[in-house]
Design a protein around this motif. Structure first.
Motif, PDB file in Angstrom:
ATOM      1  N   THR A 141       0.782  -1.233   0.000  1.00  0.00           N
ATOM      2  CA  THR A 141       0.000   0.000   0.000  1.00  0.00           C
ATOM      3  C   THR A 141       0.818   1.290   0.000  1.00  0.00           C
ATOM      4  OG1 THR A 141      -1.713  -1.206   1.207  1.00  0.00           O
ATOM      5  CG2 THR A 141      -1.922   1.181   1.115  1.00  0.00           C
ATOM      6  N   THR A 177       0.064   6.896   1.773  1.00  0.00           N
ATOM      7  CA  THR A 177      -0.659   5.639   1.932  1.00  0.00           C
ATOM      8  C   THR A 177      -2.161   5.925   1.880  1.00  0.00           C
ATOM      9  OG1 THR A 177       1.092   4.755   3.354  1.00  0.00           O
ATOM     10  CG2 THR A 177      -1.022   3.606   3.377  1.00  0.00           C
ATOM     11  N   TRP A 179      -6.138   4.062   1.891  1.00  0.00           N
ATOM     12  CA  TRP A 179      -6.889   2.829   2.133  1.00  0.00           C
ATOM     13  C   TRP A 179      -8.381   3.124   2.084  1.00  0.00           C
ATOM     14  CZ3 TRP A 179      -3.904   5.343   5.741  1.00  0.00           C
ATOM     15  CH2 TRP A 179      -4.530   5.850   6.886  1.00  0.00           C
ATOM     16  N   TYR A 190      -2.135   0.673   8.465  1.00  0.00           N
ATOM     17  CA  TYR A 190      -1.543   1.377   7.332  1.00  0.00           C
ATOM     18  C   TYR A 190      -0.578   2.466   7.788  1.00  0.00           C
ATOM     19  CZ  TYR A 190      -4.852  -1.029   4.316  1.00  0.00           C
ATOM     20  OH  TYR A 190      -5.533  -1.992   3.633  1.00  0.00           O
TER      21      TYR A 190
END
Length: 220
Positions: A141, A177, A179, A190
């Protein structure tokens, strides 16, 4: 040998070298083939982002291409550099949306993604050193972007403007990052991944350009 797609580059790397060189100009590779049904577009290395936007707009009023705001940037250099733009919060970088590529290798062969292997495909999206590559594959990620410094940045006194990080800095590193889990259920996961990536990169970051180069060279 220098390869030029659009000729736009922060450091002008297509035009300068310490030794004699030739330029392989991708200007004539300007095909943009839009497939709205599949929501994909084949883009030639020499096609400018403006040409890509125009071709998509001619086919659809609701589709977009997550790329930059400068229409004269060549797609080849832009995509292989990662592809930073205003839509990254919703759609990610351009390279996050790259699903296939066709290249000509040093042997004159023309592999696609299925035959070139994942390491080369990784490199086409701005990838480099093996240790970092393995970590990025494992983490999946987090994203790492290098914004080049140098040039005029080095010549302006660090005390003369509100931006002090100038002379001796090779890059600005961006850690990103994204998500999608509802209610941020895995936010800590994360964030921890991003911190691990940052910790891994820390030994290779220095205010001394020579020291930074030696660290970069010695990465496993």
């Amino acid at each position: 040998m220098k390869i030029r797609s659009g000729g736009n580059d922060y450091e002008g790397l297509s035009y300068v070298s310490m030794v004699p060189y030739i330029v392989v100009d991708m200007f004539d590779f300007r095909l943009v083939d839009v497939n709205i049904e599949e929501e994909t577009t084949w883009v030639g290395a020499g096609a400018t982002l403006g040409k890509v936007y125009y071709a998509i707009a001619n086919k659809s009023g609701i589709h977009a291409y997550p790329a930059g705001v400068c229409p004269t940037v060549g797609a080849g250099g832009y995509i292989t550099g990662g592809g930073y733009g205003n839509l990254i919060r919703k759609y990610g970088l351009t390279m996050d949306n790259l699903v296939d590529a066709t290249i000509v290798d040093v042997n004159g062969m023309v592999p696609d993604r299925a035959t070139m292997g994942e390491e080369l495909f990784w490199a086409l999206r701005g990838g480099g050193e093996e240790g970092l590559y393995k970590m990025m594959v494992e983490f999946q990620t987090p994203q790492l972007t290098f914004d080049p410094y140098g040039g005029l940045m080095d010549k302006i006194n660090s005390n003369g403007t509100p931006i002090p990080n100038r002379e001796g800095n090779l890059f600005k590193l961006q850690y990103v990052t994204n998500w999608d889990e509802s209610e941020n259920q895995r936010s800590k996961y994360y964030i921890d991944l991003t911190r691990k990536l940052h910790a891994y990169m820390t030994p290779f970051v220095s205010n001394n350009p020579r020291e930074a180069f030696l660290n970069y060279r010695d990465i496993d």
